[in-house]
Design an enzyme around this catalytic site. Sequence first.
Site, PDB file in Angstrom:
ATOM      1  N   LYS A  34       0.863  -1.185   0.000  1.00 22.62           N
ATOM      2  CA  LYS A  34       0.000   0.000   0.000  1.00 22.62           C
ATOM      3  C   LYS A  34       0.892   1.225   0.000  1.00 22.62           C
ATOM      4  O   LYS A  34       2.014   1.167   0.506  1.00 22.62           O
ATOM      5  CB  LYS A  34      -0.862   0.014   1.274  1.00 22.62           C
ATOM      6  CG  LYS A  34      -2.125   0.822   1.133  1.00 22.62           C
ATOM      7  CD  LYS A  34      -3.246   0.010   0.554  1.00 22.62           C
ATOM      8  CE  LYS A  34      -4.445   0.859   0.218  1.00 22.62           C
ATOM      9  NZ  LYS A  34      -5.589   0.004  -0.161  1.00 22.62           N
ATOM     10  N   ASP A  92      -6.863   4.211  -4.576  1.00 20.38           N
ATOM     11  CA  ASP A  92      -7.571   4.065  -3.300  1.00 20.38           C
ATOM     12  C   ASP A  92      -8.218   5.439  -3.095  1.00 20.38           C
ATOM     13  O   ASP A  92      -8.422   6.162  -4.085  1.00 20.38           O
ATOM     14  CB  ASP A  92      -6.573   3.684  -2.180  1.00 20.38           C
ATOM     15  CG  ASP A  92      -7.251   3.242  -0.884  1.00 20.38           C
ATOM     16  OD1 ASP A  92      -7.654   2.086  -0.796  1.00 20.38           O
ATOM     17  OD2 ASP A  92      -7.407   4.073   0.039  1.00 20.38           O
TER      18      ASP A  92
HETATM   19  O1  2IT Z   1      -8.106  -1.524  -0.769  1.00 20.23           O
HETATM   20  C1  2IT Z   1      -7.998  -2.047  -1.899  1.00 20.23           C
HETATM   21  O2  2IT Z   1      -8.125  -3.260  -2.059  1.00 20.23           O
HETATM   22  C2  2IT Z   1      -7.726  -1.162  -3.029  1.00 20.23           C
HETATM   23  N1  2IT Z   1      -7.637   0.038  -2.846  1.00 20.23           N
HETATM   24  C3  2IT Z   1      -7.533  -1.731  -4.394  1.00 20.23           C
HETATM   25  C4  2IT Z   1      -6.133  -2.182  -4.593  1.00 20.23           C
HETATM   26  C5  2IT Z   1      -5.781  -2.626  -5.984  1.00 20.23           C
HETATM   27  O3  2IT Z   1      -4.595  -2.959  -6.173  1.00 20.23           O
HETATM   28  O4  2IT Z   1      -6.639  -2.659  -6.856  1.00 20.23           O
END
Ligand code: 2IT
Length: 444
Positions: free
Chosen positions: A126, A166
């Site tokens: 993340k 996100d």
């Molecule tokens: O919290 C999540 O799963 C997302 N923001 C999507 C992450 C993604 O790599 O699509």
Amino acid sequence: MKPEIKEFMDVLKAKTVGETEFHQAVEEVVETVWDTYQANSKYKANKILEKMVEPERVIMFRVPWIDDKGEMQINRGYRVQFNSAIGPYKGGLRFHPTVTLGTLKFLGFEQTFKNSLTTLPMGGGKGGSDFNPKGKSDNEVMSFCQSFMTELCKYIGADTDVPAGDIGVGGREIGYLFGQYKRIRNEFVGVLTGKSREFGGSLVRPEATGYGAVYFAQHMLAEKGEEIKGKIVALSGFGNVAWGAAQKLIQLGAKVVSISGPDGCIYDEKGMTPEGVDYMLELRASNNDIVAPYAEKFDAKFIAKGKPWAVKCDLAFPCAIQNELNEDDAKILVANGCQMVIETSNMGCTAEAVRFLSSKISFAPGKAANAGGVAVSGLEMSQNSMRYSWTGEEVDQKLSQIMKDIHDTCAKFGRDGAKIDYVKGANIGGFIKVAEAMCAQGHV
Ligand code: 2IT
């Protein structure tokens, strides 16, 4: 809490002072997987749980950019590469003023288990920044994204780490980030997901998190011999996730009665129409972060600073941000007859709310219910690798199957008589796959 778990948490807290959201996410997992962990001598010998709470790598960097007045602005950028046991790091970027290292560590930790549940080969990561997109011009957003990627591009890649969106990062931001990566690295590769259709994006990715949560709710209801048609639904948020959920709920004959933003919540007793759902996109694009204009346009009630949890509903989908639903909200929901809470934001409910809801009604944790977004990101990676695109029906069908598989995993590890403990089922199901891969890969 068992004394051994308290001891584990005390050691973690002493090493990660102030990262309260991370502690909250870890404690929930440790409590539910503890017996599985203790019963497996291989996991214990490899200190799997101790390893899992330590990110493989954290990158923190300065992001300088010039605003429209010509002034220099400085933000902080991050990428937490949490766990690559089952695939390249994968997870979104969040641009929001509340972002800290602790926030991104909680999100990266959760992402590891979520991605494991999707059945696809993706590790957990993340990233993001404390940059606030609210009120910024297109030019400022592009300037920020280019500076952010100028540093980030050294650490990511289609087989290394694949970020996505996100909160605060949508199609526009992904476009600017992709453009800058391509320019610096001179590579057209699937290094980001959530891209526009024209340059490798997948159909159904924008809707996927919301659709997936609704598919998950359908399986929860089927357990009780019920269906979604006719259910009254409270949603929070008005971004991409709430939009997808509202669209699918309305298609399936449910009545969506609320959305919310930082300014308050909308109560639309007659139920949102497809036009109302489309209007959410306009509200989002205006960059003002408010929902109040919806009330006037669609003859609904606006409750300033209110949350949607006091409205009468059968199902509640928190779709905004972590800890948006607390124990008091949970009590009001249950008192008003709510049967299920489907956590669609990441860690949308406080630990106390999760305990209360799990004991009274059906509660689905975010790492299971909202996994549809990253699952379709995984499908976008597959399509990019093949240099091919699937139709919307193909992607939707795969998403639907993945949500069923996640529900089955929760049921397998969480069934307790007639009830399913979805928190336990998701955590144990997500944990075992990652733990097995980590053991097999030795001391890394
Ligand atoms: O919290 C999540 O799963 C997302 N923001 C999507 C992450 C993604 O790599 O699509």
